[in-house]
Enzyme design. Structure first.
Site, PDB file in Angstrom:
ATOM      1  CE  LYS A  13      -2.016  -1.052   3.725  1.00  0.00           C
ATOM      2  NZ  LYS A  13      -1.497  -2.386   4.229  1.00  0.00           N
ATOM      3  NE  ARG A  88      -4.663  -1.072  10.148  1.00  0.00           N
ATOM      4  CZ  ARG A  88      -3.825  -0.685   9.409  1.00  0.00           C
ATOM      5  NH1 ARG A  88      -3.671   0.726   8.799  1.00  0.00           N
ATOM      6  NH2 ARG A  88      -2.667  -1.564   9.525  1.00  0.00           N
ATOM      7  NE  ARG A 127       7.409  -3.032   6.102  1.00  0.00           N
ATOM      8  CZ  ARG A 127       6.188  -3.024   6.084  1.00  0.00           C
ATOM      9  NH1 ARG A 127       5.395  -2.490   5.167  1.00  0.00           N
ATOM     10  NH2 ARG A 127       5.496  -3.660   7.237  1.00  0.00           N
ATOM     11  NE  ARG A 161       5.678  -1.049   9.991  1.00  0.00           N
ATOM     12  CZ  ARG A 161       4.896  -0.792   9.330  1.00  0.00           C
ATOM     13  NH1 ARG A 161       4.696  -0.312   8.122  1.00  0.00           N
ATOM     14  NH2 ARG A 161       3.726  -1.622   9.756  1.00  0.00           N
ATOM     15  NE  ARG A 172       1.756  -5.096  10.987  1.00  0.00           N
ATOM     16  CZ  ARG A 172       2.511  -5.241  10.319  1.00  0.00           C
ATOM     17  NH1 ARG A 172       3.802  -5.497  10.695  1.00  0.00           N
ATOM     18  NH2 ARG A 172       2.679  -4.167   9.093  1.00  0.00           N
TER      19      ARG A 172
HETATM   20  P1  AP5 Z   1       4.678  -1.520   1.822  1.00  0.00           P
HETATM   21  O1  AP5 Z   1       4.496  -0.886   0.742  1.00  0.00           O
HETATM   22  O2  AP5 Z   1       5.590  -1.124   2.882  1.00  0.00           O
HETATM   23  O3  AP5 Z   1       3.414  -2.649   2.360  1.00  0.00           O
HETATM   24  P2  AP5 Z   1       2.088  -1.851   3.118  1.00  0.00           P
HETATM   25  O4  AP5 Z   1       0.956  -2.411   2.432  1.00  0.00           O
HETATM   26  O5  AP5 Z   1       2.023  -0.375   3.310  1.00  0.00           O
HETATM   27  O6  AP5 Z   1       2.269  -2.687   4.646  1.00  0.00           O
HETATM   28  P3  AP5 Z   1       2.175  -2.100   5.874  1.00  0.00           P
HETATM   29  O7  AP5 Z   1       2.729  -3.098   6.891  1.00  0.00           O
HETATM   30  O8  AP5 Z   1       2.583  -0.791   5.942  1.00  0.00           O
HETATM   31  O9  AP5 Z   1       0.650  -1.909   6.258  1.00  0.00           O
HETATM   32  P4  AP5 Z   1      -0.166  -2.010   7.484  1.00  0.00           P
HETATM   33  O10 AP5 Z   1      -1.299  -1.848   7.054  1.00  0.00           O
HETATM   34  O11 AP5 Z   1       0.124  -3.418   8.434  1.00  0.00           O
HETATM   35  O12 AP5 Z   1       0.782  -0.981   8.481  1.00  0.00           O
HETATM   36  P5  AP5 Z   1       0.540   0.432   8.733  1.00  0.00           P
HETATM   37  O13 AP5 Z   1       1.803   1.169   8.731  1.00  0.00           O
HETATM   38  O14 AP5 Z   1      -0.541   1.018   7.800  1.00  0.00           O
HETATM   39  O15 AP5 Z   1       5.460  -3.009   1.220  1.00  0.00           O
HETATM   40  C1  AP5 Z   1       6.113  -4.098   2.030  1.00  0.00           C
HETATM   41  C2  AP5 Z   1       7.384  -4.338   1.454  1.00  0.00           C
HETATM   42  O16 AP5 Z   1       7.300  -5.048   0.173  1.00  0.00           O
HETATM   43  C3  AP5 Z   1       8.392  -3.317   1.220  1.00  0.00           C
HETATM   44  O17 AP5 Z   1       9.573  -3.973   1.565  1.00  0.00           O
HETATM   45  C4  AP5 Z   1       8.298  -3.087  -0.236  1.00  0.00           C
HETATM   46  O18 AP5 Z   1       9.694  -2.684  -0.762  1.00  0.00           O
HETATM   47  C5  AP5 Z   1       7.951  -4.268  -0.888  1.00  0.00           C
HETATM   48  N1  AP5 Z   1       7.133  -4.343  -1.883  1.00  0.00           N
HETATM   49  C6  AP5 Z   1       6.174  -3.705  -2.121  1.00  0.00           C
HETATM   50  N2  AP5 Z   1       5.600  -3.953  -3.453  1.00  0.00           N
HETATM   51  C7  AP5 Z   1       6.218  -4.943  -4.088  1.00  0.00           C
HETATM   52  C8  AP5 Z   1       6.175  -5.791  -5.252  1.00  0.00           C
HETATM   53  N3  AP5 Z   1       5.373  -5.166  -6.154  1.00  0.00           N
HETATM   54  N4  AP5 Z   1       7.035  -6.655  -5.304  1.00  0.00           N
HETATM   55  C9  AP5 Z   1       7.761  -6.846  -4.344  1.00  0.00           C
HETATM   56  N5  AP5 Z   1       8.082  -6.368  -3.338  1.00  0.00           N
HETATM   57  C10 AP5 Z   1       7.380  -5.216  -3.081  1.00  0.00           C
HETATM   58  O19 AP5 Z   1       0.167   0.393  10.308  1.00  0.00           O
HETATM   59  C11 AP5 Z   1       0.718  -0.106  11.346  1.00  0.00           C
HETATM   60  C12 AP5 Z   1       0.087  -0.037  12.807  1.00  0.00           C
HETATM   61  O20 AP5 Z   1      -0.489   1.348  13.040  1.00  0.00           O
HETATM   62  C13 AP5 Z   1      -1.219  -1.176  12.744  1.00  0.00           C
HETATM   63  O21 AP5 Z   1      -0.867  -2.370  12.881  1.00  0.00           O
HETATM   64  C14 AP5 Z   1      -2.038  -0.370  13.798  1.00  0.00           C
HETATM   65  O22 AP5 Z   1      -1.486  -0.770  15.099  1.00  0.00           O
HETATM   66  C15 AP5 Z   1      -1.944   1.061  13.520  1.00  0.00           C
HETATM   67  N6  AP5 Z   1      -2.756   1.906  12.763  1.00  0.00           N
HETATM   68  C16 AP5 Z   1      -2.486   2.548  11.320  1.00  0.00           C
HETATM   69  N7  AP5 Z   1      -3.765   2.863  10.785  1.00  0.00           N
HETATM   70  C17 AP5 Z   1      -4.630   2.675  11.939  1.00  0.00           C
HETATM   71  C18 AP5 Z   1      -6.079   2.873  11.844  1.00  0.00           C
HETATM   72  N8  AP5 Z   1      -6.665   3.378  10.967  1.00  0.00           N
HETATM   73  N9  AP5 Z   1      -6.694   2.637  12.849  1.00  0.00           N
HETATM   74  C19 AP5 Z   1      -6.158   1.965  14.107  1.00  0.00           C
HETATM   75  N10 AP5 Z   1      -4.580   1.384  14.186  1.00  0.00           N
HETATM   76  C20 AP5 Z   1      -4.145   1.951  13.063  1.00  0.00           C
HETATM   77 MG    MG Z   2       2.664   0.841   4.743  1.00  0.00          MG
END
Ligand code: AP5
Ligand code: MG
Length: 217
Positions: A13, A88, A127, A161, A172
């Site tokens: 994402k 979410r 990552r 991370r 997660r």
């Molecule tokens: P990346 O782009 O980092 O993936 P992502 O989908 O953004 O994954 P996240 O882990 O960030 O999602 P998340 O939803 O768990 O975390 P968030 O920060 O939102 O890509 C992943 C890896 O793959 C990278 O190394 C990249 O280089 C590689 N890659 C990408 N595309 C590729 C491809 N096509 N081919 C090969 N490799 C590729 O949330 C974290 C925490 O915050 C949550 O657990 C929660 O505690 C809190 N939080 C955030 N938002 C909320 C909310 N709305 N409500 C409540 N809690 C929240």
């Molecule tokens: Mg992300």
């Protein structure tokens, strides 16, 4: 355009949002990045969020919804935004609907990134993100920085991370299936969901996403 990006942890994402936001000239708003910025500044919000994030749980709606709405109210988001990681759960989606209605605007699309779980695990395991700005994302194999351990964009130090440990990732994913996936059905009833495969190279996925968004609108 007003777009919501949804998909499991590690789907790509954040990676896709960086390119899509640039192509569409709208800000990328990631609640995860907003929480991580608060954690590095050691704010009260950051301290609260960290305890939930490290356990792989959602940060409570009471703080998350307010933070997201404040960000969406910034001038750069007046004509559109790309939401990454928000909403979410269904109550966040309902709160977003209320906020959009108050502004007399609507979402244009909900882009759903589909990736099998084994691929997600590989993506998360390798990552590395930037200490200065967690929206700068790399991978030790798939998206290597030019210099090991150093961010290509700003020269910040790359690190893994805290919530990318095996146990927290399992939690997660469970939270994604139980709390976040239901928003896809919620938006499907509004006719907003566009599902694409997020497998393949990063630029191939971006093209697929842009085509899907254009086809939709
Ligand atoms: P990346 O782009 O980092 O993936 P992502 O989908 O953004 O994954 P996240 O882990 O960030 O999602 P998340 O939803 O768990 O975390 P968030 O920060 O939102 O890509 C992943 C890896 O793959 C990278 O190394 C990249 O280089 C590689 N890659 C990408 N595309 C590729 C491809 N096509 N081919 C090969 N490799 C590729 O949330 C974290 C925490 O915050 C949550 O657990 C929660 O505690 C809190 N939080 C955030 N938002 C909320 C909310 N709305 N409500 C409540 N809690 C929240
Ligand atoms: Mg992300």
């Amino acid at each position: 355009m007003r777009i919501v990006l949804v998909g499991p942890p590690g789907a790509g994402k954040g990676t896709q949002a960086a390119f899509l936001a640039k192509n569409l000239s709208i800000p990328h708003i990631s609640t995860g990045d907003l929480f991580r910025a608060n954690i590095s500044k050691q704010t009260e919000l950051g301290k609260l969020a960290k305890s939930y994030m490290d356990a792989g749980n959602l940060v409570p709606d009471e703080v998350t919804i307010g933070m997201a709405k404040d960000r969406m109210a910034q001038p750069d988001a007046e004509n559109g935004f790309l939401l990454d990681g928000f909403p979410r759960n269904v109550s966040q989606a309902e709160a977003l609907d209320v906020a959009l209605k108050a502004d007399d605007v609507k979402l244009d699309a909900v882009l759903d990134l589909e990736v099998p779980e084994d691929e997600v695990v590989k993506r998360i395991a390798g990552r590395r993100i930037c200490r200065k700005d967690s929206s700068h994302v790399f991978h030790v194999t798939y998206s290597q920085p030019k210099q090991e351990g150093v961010c290509d964009v700003c020269g910040g130090q790359l690190y893994q991370r805290e919530d990318d440990s095996e146990d927290t990732v399992r939690k997660r994913l469970e939270v994604y299936h139980t709390q976040t996936e239901p928003i896809i059905d919620y938006y499907r009833t509004q006719g907003l969901v566009v599902t694409i495969s997020a497998l393949g190279k990063v630029d191939e996925v971006t093209k697929r996403a842009m085509d899907a968004l254009k086809g939709d609108k």
